[in-house]
Design a protein around this motif. Structure first.
Motif, mmCIF file in Angstrom:
data_model
loop_
_atom_site.group_PDB
_atom_site.id
_atom_site.type_symbol
_atom_site.label_atom_id
_atom_site.label_comp_id
_atom_site.label_asym_id
_atom_site.label_seq_id
_atom_site.Cartn_x
_atom_site.Cartn_y
_atom_site.Cartn_z
ATOM 1 N N ALA A 118 -8.887 -1.967 -5.322
ATOM 2 C CA ALA A 118 -7.855 -1.934 -4.665
ATOM 3 C C ALA A 118 -7.212 -3.614 -4.477
ATOM 4 O O ALA A 118 -7.640 -4.843 -4.012
ATOM 5 N N GLU A 119 -6.050 -4.040 -4.668
ATOM 6 C CA GLU A 119 -5.705 -5.594 -4.650
ATOM 7 C C GLU A 119 -4.716 -5.887 -3.196
ATOM 8 O O GLU A 119 -4.909 -4.914 -2.464
ATOM 9 N N TYR A 120 -4.840 -7.090 -2.446
ATOM 10 C CA TYR A 120 -5.108 -7.580 -1.320
ATOM 11 C C TYR A 120 -3.336 -6.558 -0.552
ATOM 12 O O TYR A 120 -3.607 -5.811 0.786
ATOM 13 N N ASP A 121 -2.296 -6.060 -0.843
ATOM 14 C CA ASP A 121 -1.208 -5.964 -0.487
ATOM 15 C C ASP A 121 -1.630 -4.469 0.477
ATOM 16 O O ASP A 121 -0.967 -3.853 1.634
ATOM 17 N N GLU A 122 -1.801 -3.695 -0.514
ATOM 18 C CA GLU A 122 -3.218 -1.836 -0.700
ATOM 19 C C GLU A 122 -3.617 -2.196 0.558
ATOM 20 O O GLU A 122 -2.852 -1.021 1.245
ATOM 21 N N ALA A 198 -11.864 -11.844 1.525
ATOM 22 C CA ALA A 198 -10.402 -12.279 0.380
ATOM 23 C C ALA A 198 -10.118 -14.113 0.287
ATOM 24 O O ALA A 198 -9.632 -14.410 -0.407
#
Length: 529
Positions: A118-122, A198
């Motif tokens: 999943a991407e950072y915001d998720e 990240a």
């Protein structure tokens, strides 16, 4: 604090709703009042159960997209209050705080989001706040409160209530508290390690690792050592995620050796050729590629038939019947492959002690991950050795250049050498190892041992000369002196692959030229301790 304490009121707030309705009904049937939040409350209510929303208890609605719902004194007071402390009881009465005797919480699926990339915001939205806070509060107050964080403990809870007339024992609450703190610790470890990656923090100030029990082992490396096997949640294809189709439980040494075998065989693209690795004591005793798995297995077996007995076999393609028939001709501990045909499984079924594992895929040897090793007072963390060398990366340093066929054997030997304990020497001919020297204090000794094994195998299988004659040889680190190189040449090697970088490279290159060897440098070493 008493040993037995009754359950009168429970708070259920779960992300994974597996078994929630059955648990809720079982608690309600025992007269337990149910509190819940959001989707959990709706699911319970839709099933016909009487549920009180936490927002009704606190007097505040859920807000900020559910970020704020349980962070309230009427929740945490109900979890933390000592029931035998007069001041705590008085505070509960004054502020109308009802006790919560059971907390059932499982956390937002952060690890699942991480596993699917999943991407950072998720990822940020999958960091649970209220859940860990409640778990830690309830677990701290295990003198009175029972904390359940895993679906697999629902049945144990109900059995405990049945055994104690609707009460839980102190020992049970202690055990569940330990499980709860381990869960929040693992959760925080996953979050902090993800965030370090990240933001590119290679060496964070604090580092933690966590795992989930997969198997309690009979013993460790030796019978007097206790041991257990934990998974890390990464879902990397391999022994931790494999399906075991038959055979007795894997041992500590089986798991270690099977991992080594599968990581090695994954170096070879199954679309390009079949490949087989046979491992004994975490070192390869035979590795080969072939047009078929059977051909690859037979070539790998002929490297060191003696050591292959009782070994681990790893395949880079699904196991077929013909290869299965060849494998069962000798005693083999474990076979691991991306899959297996029904015919192969039937053949193995006659060997009840032979373990067959399938993984539905190969690990990506270029994936970034960490290796961890404990030392006295601490542990060492490093990137996994995902170093890759291709044909274009090789530098010819001798007057004679390798042929195309020799280049292919050199790269094969280099890939195998990456998985051999240092000091490592690997002889390869026609896409198969023909001699492996591992774990010696002197590189010269590794070259000698590998050559001696090749001589012994030549006698065993009736060859006029060892297959090291005309072979390619790989060294996992540079030759500090020409002596190790000359031992390889004496064994019949005609070309050499090594990292280079010794202060005496010029002497080693001159010795190679004098012996008529072709040699390439990789500029990369593969120590494996």
């Amino acid at each position: 604090m008493t040993d037995l304490y009754p359950l009168r009121r429970a708070l259920l707030s779960v992300s994974d709703k597996t078994g929630l309705l059955e648990l809720g009904k079982a608690l309600a049937d025992r007269g337990v009042e149910l509190l819940s939040t959001g989707g959990s409350a709706k699911a319970l209510r839709d099933a016909g159960l009487t549920v009180r929303d936490v927002s009704d208890v606190t007097g505040f609605p859920e807000m900020m997209d559910g970020r704020v719902k349980t962070l309230h004194p009427k929740v945490h007071g109900g979890l933390l209050a000592l029931r035998d402390n007069d001041a705590h009881v008085a505070a509960m009465e004054e502020h109308e705080i009802g006790g919560i005797d059971l907390l059932v919480v499982n956390l937002y699926p952060f690890e699942a989001a991480l596993a699917r990339g999943a991407e950072y915001d998720e990822m940020i939205e999958n960091i649970d706040i209220g859940g860990p806070a409640m778990i830690r509060a309830a677990a701290k107050n295990h003198g009175f409160v029972t904390t359940i964080v895993d679906v697999e403990d629902y049945d144990a809870l109900l059995a405990e209530l049945d055994a104690n007339d609707g009460q839980t024992s102190f020992g049970f609450r202690q055990l569940m508290a330990q499980v709860a703190y381990a869960r929040t610790g693992a959760y925080d470890a996953a979050v902090s390690n993800w965030m370090a990656d990240a933001i590119g923090e290679a060496a964070p100030r604090r580092r933690s690792f966590a795992g989930q029990i997969k198997q309690t082992l009979r013993y460790g490396e030796n019978p007097h050592q206790s041991a257990a096997f934990y998974t890390d949640g990464t879902n990397r294809p391999g022994v931790a995620t494999a399906v075991q189709h038959q055979g007795k439980e894997l041992s500590y040494n089986n798991i270690n050796d099977t991992d080594a075998a599968f990581e090695l065989v994954a170096e070879f693209d199954p679309a390009a050729s079949a490949a087989v690795a046979i491992i004994k004591h975490a070192n390869p005793c035979g590795v080969a590629k072939g047009a078929t798995l059977l051909e690859a297995y037979e070539k790998a077996f002929d490297c060191d038939r003696t050591s292959a007995f009782g070994g681990i076999v790893a395949l880079n393609q699904p196991l077929d019947a013909e290869t299965a028939k060849a494998i069962v001709e000798i005693f083999t501990e474990v076979v691991i492959a991306p899959g297996a045909s029904d015919e192969a499984k039937e053949i193995f079924a006659a060997k009840k002690n032979l373990r067959l594992l399938t993984t539905e895929g190969l690990p990506n040897v270029l994936d970034k991950s960490n290796t961890v090793r404990q030392v006295a007072g601490g542990f060492l963390v490093q990137d996994k050795d995902a170093g890759f060398i291709g044909m274009d990366d090789l530098k010819v340093v001798t007057k004679k250049a390798p042929t195309q066929e020799q280049m292919e054997d050199l790269l094969f030997a280099w890939k195998v050498g990456k998985h051999v304990k240092s000091n490592a020497i690997v002889y390869v001919k026609d896409g198969a190892t023909v001699g492996v020297g591992a774990g010696q204090m002197s590189r010269v000794d590794s070259a000698l041992i590998a050559a001696k094994k090749a001589e012994r195998m030549a006698e065993t299988i009736g060859l006029e000369q060892p297959l090291t004659i005309g072979s390619a040889v790989a060294s996992d680190a540079f030759f500090p002196f020409p002596d190790g190189l000359m031992e390889a040449a004496a064994a019949g090697a005609t070309c050499v692959i090594q990292p280079g970088g010794s202060m005496r490279d010029n002497e080693v290159i001159a010795a190679a030229d004098e012996a008529g060897l072709a040699m390439v440098f990789t500029g990369m070493r593969h120590f494996r301790h």
